[in-house]
Scaffold this active site. Sequence first.
Site: not given
Ligand code: GLN
Length: 505
Positions: A80, A168, A192
């Site tokens: 990532k 994400s 994510s």
């Molecule tokens: N959707 C959550 C956020 O935007 C989790 C994101 C993540 O796990 N990186 O904070």
Amino acid sequence: MLSRATKMTIKQVSKELQEGVIQSSEFCQASLQRINNTKYLNNFITVSSELAKNQVQYSEKLIKSGSARSPLEGLPVAVKDNFCTSGVRTTCASKMLENFIPSYNATVVQKLIDHGACIVGKTNMDEFAMGSGAVDSAFGPTRNVWKSQVENLNTKVDPEDWFIAGGSSGGSAAAVASGACFAALGSDTGGSTRTPAAYCGVVGLKPTYGLLSRHGLIPLVNSMDVPGIVARNVEDTTLILNILAGWDSKDSTTVSDLFEPIDLEENFSLSRLTVGIPTEYHNPDVDQQILDIWSDVASLLERLGAKVIPVSLPHTKYSIACYSILNHCEVASNMARYDGIEFGFRAAETKSTEEMFAASRSHGFNQVVRGRIISGNYFLLSRNYENHFMQALKLRRLISEDFLKVWAKGVDLLLSPVTLGEAPRYSDFKLKDNREQCATQDYCTQPANLAGCPAISIPIRLSKGGMPLGLQLLAPNFGERNLLNVARKIETEVDFPTLMLDDCL
Ligand code: GLN
């Protein structure tokens, strides 16, 4: 020929490499080809072909001389784009870091390399990992491979009709699902890794907080971030966890002696296990198809000998509010380093230093990041701190204690949905903004990050519309052994279909 490997584990492929049935350079080539052929998924921000080719050359020598460093030797893996990679740009899918080339590798990346993995590229994500769809990226949204196979890609499908990959870490999940690599690193702060894994029909593990080093993972929320593992099956996930886990002198939050490498047991028995079904995860918006797989897998676990009981985690309803306050506060602090001087993008033609700071930050960050910085700073103002930040910290403790109380009653694992439904279409997803989407998408995943406990997303079956549906298992901190063994039992029983693609690995 190589597509045979789609149904093989990393260990099986590695055996064929050792026996000379196949060469690792063929895999590397096929992986780069596959990435090229699936550009429409928009799952890679940077393809590191040269690096991968050099790494695979070295791997091939080692394999030939019988000194492979691990079963990962010579196999393509993706990372990532929020993990620092030495000499390979690391953008966090943001204009702010568009040209940032780190001089070092994140510890988990270094461990992959030291064990022979070939890094084929950096995957797409929501900017700075803030999101749940992999749509809020400065490089455009990532597309879900499952539907892309069904819809004819050569006839132009309206981009609005794409199914999202989830976020994400959507690029990592789409890369693994599309057969471009055997595994990928994601990150998991609120779900994510697990959400995109569920939407893309692959396995996604969020390890216990502190088990894997965060050194070189560009921070979102330091107190919740963990490197996540996306792989095709539970065995490969376990193999990679064993490689990555462990204390790191560069991350003081890693633990030293709580991890023993995990061997999955062929005859693992569920007969002494109690699995809890958390009542509060019955979100009113959860799709009937998710409810169906949830109860089917609960019955399956019972048939396999486990005791399955309803349990209560009473503070779950506060988790979204609690998470977003803590998230925004830590974001406000973490993002302060991007000032146009030390890191990243600098706006041109500004009259003063202050103007340069402001212009660099307004143009370098997207609206989501800017919004979280503003609200985080608001919560941290001295007049708001007690009522927001401190209250949220107290709630976080209560949410963690909910889990501790359940474990203390003899519950070994929890079974829950990961997402409330199948992957939505891009056009539907965009009807709600990032904040609203996170509140929906992360409902079942965030509590594990607040509590620090491990959780895994396992693909279960396809929906009526042909999209993957997954479920989540959660365990007490450092309970990865039970978590992975039971996940593998479920995986074996449900026999989720493999996405067979002509040119995938
Ligand atoms: N959707 C959550 C956020 O935007 C989790 C994101 C993540 O796990 N990186 O904070």
